[in-house]
Design an enzyme around this catalytic site. Structure first.
Site, short mmCIF file in Angstrom:
data_model
loop_
_atom_site.label_atom_id
_atom_site.label_comp_id
_atom_site.label_asym_id
_atom_site.label_seq_id
_atom_site.Cartn_x
_atom_site.Cartn_y
_atom_site.Cartn_z
N GLY A 254 9.12 -5.27 17.80
CA GLY A 254 10.34 -4.94 16.95
C GLY A 254 9.60 -3.85 15.96
O GLY A 254 8.67 -4.13 15.05
N ARG B 83 8.00 -3.52 24.04
CA ARG B 83 7.28 -4.85 24.56
C ARG B 83 6.79 -4.66 25.93
O ARG B 83 7.76 -4.43 26.68
CB ARG B 83 8.05 -6.07 24.37
CG ARG B 83 8.71 -6.25 22.97
CD ARG B 83 9.53 -7.34 22.49
NE ARG B 83 9.62 -7.71 21.15
CZ ARG B 83 10.96 -7.39 20.37
NH1 ARG B 83 11.94 -6.69 21.21
NH2 ARG B 83 10.99 -7.63 19.03
N ASP C 97 3.17 -11.24 15.73
CA ASP C 97 2.18 -12.03 16.42
C ASP C 97 2.07 -12.01 17.84
O ASP C 97 0.92 -12.25 18.32
CB ASP C 97 2.50 -13.77 16.09
CG ASP C 97 4.06 -14.07 16.42
OD1 ASP C 97 4.75 -13.12 16.86
OD2 ASP C 97 4.59 -15.02 16.36
N THR D 159 6.45 -6.12 10.72
CA THR D 159 7.66 -6.70 11.20
C THR D 159 8.58 -7.33 10.11
O THR D 159 8.03 -7.68 8.99
CB THR D 159 7.24 -8.16 12.10
OG1 THR D 159 8.42 -8.94 12.16
CG2 THR D 159 6.12 -9.10 11.50
N ASP E 238 10.24 -9.71 9.66
CA ASP E 238 10.53 -11.28 9.84
C ASP E 238 9.52 -11.87 8.69
O ASP E 238 9.89 -13.05 8.53
CB ASP E 238 10.38 -11.64 11.13
CG ASP E 238 11.40 -11.43 12.07
OD1 ASP E 238 12.54 -10.94 11.52
OD2 ASP E 238 11.40 -11.50 13.36
N ASP F 160 6.93 -13.41 9.23
CA ASP F 160 6.54 -14.71 10.00
C ASP F 160 5.12 -14.85 10.41
O ASP F 160 4.78 -15.48 11.30
CB ASP F 160 7.33 -14.95 10.91
CG ASP F 160 7.55 -14.11 12.12
OD1 ASP F 160 6.80 -12.98 11.92
OD2 ASP F 160 8.06 -14.30 13.34
N ARG G 42 14.64 -14.71 14.11
CA ARG G 42 14.94 -15.22 15.36
C ARG G 42 14.34 -16.56 15.11
O ARG G 42 14.79 -17.78 15.42
CB ARG G 42 14.29 -14.59 16.64
CG ARG G 42 14.83 -15.16 17.82
CD ARG G 42 14.25 -14.28 19.06
NE ARG G 42 13.12 -13.49 18.80
CZ ARG G 42 12.70 -12.40 19.52
NH1 ARG G 42 13.56 -11.87 20.43
NH2 ARG G 42 11.78 -11.53 19.16
O1 F6P Z 1 11.73 -7.43 14.53
C1 F6P Z 1 11.69 -8.88 14.89
C2 F6P Z 1 13.18 -9.12 15.00
O2 F6P Z 1 14.11 -8.42 14.25
C3 F6P Z 1 13.67 -10.56 15.07
O3 F6P Z 1 14.40 -10.94 13.74
C4 F6P Z 1 14.81 -10.61 16.24
O4 F6P Z 1 15.21 -11.52 16.75
C5 F6P Z 1 14.42 -9.47 17.21
O5 F6P Z 1 13.41 -8.53 16.40
C6 F6P Z 1 15.24 -8.75 17.83
O6 F6P Z 1 14.68 -7.43 18.47
P1 F6P Z 1 15.01 -6.74 19.77
O7 F6P Z 1 16.56 -6.60 19.78
O8 F6P Z 1 14.35 -5.52 19.53
O9 F6P Z 1 14.58 -7.41 20.70
#
Ligand code: F6P
Length: 328
Positions: free
Chosen positions: A15, A76, A107, A130, A132, A134, A176
């Site tokens: 992300g 990804r 990660d 990121t 997040d 995390d 998430r």
């Molecule tokens: O970048 C991390 C994050 O924002 C998470 O909090 C979220 O669940 C996820 O990416 C959603 O990303 P995408 O819509 O790109 O799969």
């Protein structure tokens, strides 16, 4: 003896996060400073597999420090999860004479880098990017601070209309698997309740807390919900549950969504990205590999991938107690 590093590759993966461009700029400029070539790969690991790249020099990264998103794009890659995909990527690096990689991402990106460097002996340094926050091995990830400010601004606006109409708002924020954004913006925006993936507070407690708020004379309330909240209901189901059990509440839902990942990075994120990426290049030139760089107690520190990926970055549960006290 470690191979001499003449060319460093850089990519952004997973992300996107505000500050990734500042990070790319810092890698390219540090390479220029140390007389090393720099190559950017598009769309993360997928670009490495396809050899989709551009040459980055000090001038090609001009004026990007303030821009959100990532000029190298992000993705990804399913193919990189396979041995064959990683073999193709190694072949491309070989062809382009890339000696080492800086991977900017979360990660998942670090896990990909860890296995890739073990299989193909390419020195890799991870830079945490990121929203997040995390990742173990750093107190802050690039993008997190900007996302917090974006969310706070949005909740403040929601508070205005909630208060005008005496409404209860459920505001869903990203995260998430991690409640950093929800917890910190919840406290910062004075939310009545905060629901996060790390703590199952239960539905009864939520109802009790909202009833208490009503009794204490509050006419509007904000509940900040992390998208990965542990109660197991999504934000619309939570709102439905409250409507069924507290029909006197006028309930609305706002999902902030991907706007949290955009926008011009805060000064903190730009500075963090700059510090981490200069260090990443310097570590590679010093012969270091398979570590991530992070900010620990305001000092740049390197942590091995094995350690950085060994657990979760823990949230500060003290903030839940603070929120309880302050939302009375
Ligand atoms: O970048 C991390 C994050 O924002 C998470 O909090 C979220 O669940 C996820 O990416 C959603 O990303 P995408 O819509 O790109 O799969």
């Amino acid at each position: 003896m470690a191979k001499e590093i003449r060319t460093i590759g850089v990519m952004t993966s997973g992300g996107d996060a505000p500050g990734m461009n500042a990070a790319i700029r810092a890698v390219a400029r540090a390479c220029a400073y140390y007389n090393v070539n720099c190559i950017g790969f598009y769309r993360g690991f997928q670009g490495m597999i396809e050899g989709d790249h551009c040459v980055l020099n000090a001038r090609s990264v001009r004026n990007i420090i303030s821009r959100g998103g990532t000029i190298l794009k992000s993705a990804r890659s399913e193919e990189f999860r396979t041995k064959e995909g990683r073999r193709k990527a190694a072949k491309q690096l070989d062809k382009l004479e890339v000696d080492a990689m800086v991977l900017i991402g979360g990660d998942g990106t670090f896990r990909g880098g860890q296995i890739f460097s073990k299989e193909h002996e390419v020195p890799v340094i991870g830079v945490p990017g990121t929203i997040d926050n995390d990742i173990l091995g750093t107190n802050y990830t690039i993008g997190y601070d900007t996302a917090l400010n974006t969310v706070i601004e949005a909740i403040d606006k929601i508070r205005d209309t909630a208060s005008s109409h005496d409404r209860l708002f459920f505001v869903e924020v990203m995260g998430r698997d991690a409640g950093f954004i929800a917890l910190n913006t919840g406290v910062g925006a004075g939310a009545e309740e905060i629901l996060i993936p790390e703590e199952d507070l239960g539905l009864d407690r939520l109802l009790e807390s909202l009833k208490r708020s009503k009794r204490s004379g509050k006419s509007s309330s904000i509940v900040v919900v992390s998208e990965g909240d542990k109660i197991g209901k999504n934000v619309y189901e939570l709102a439905e549950y409250v409507i069924e059990n507290m029909p006197n509440y006028d309930v609305r839902v706002t999902v902030l969504g991907h706007m949290q990942r955009g926008g011009s990075p805060s000064c903190f994120d730009r500075t963090l990205a700059s510090r981490l990426c200069v260090k990443a290049v310097e570590l590679l030139l010093d012969g270091k590999k398979n570590v991530m760089v992070g900010l620990i107690n305001n000092k740049i520190a390197a942590t091995s991938f094995d350690e950085g990926l060994s657990g979760d970055h823990e949230i500060n549960k003290e903030l839940l107690r603070i929120s309880d006290i302050l939302s009375t």
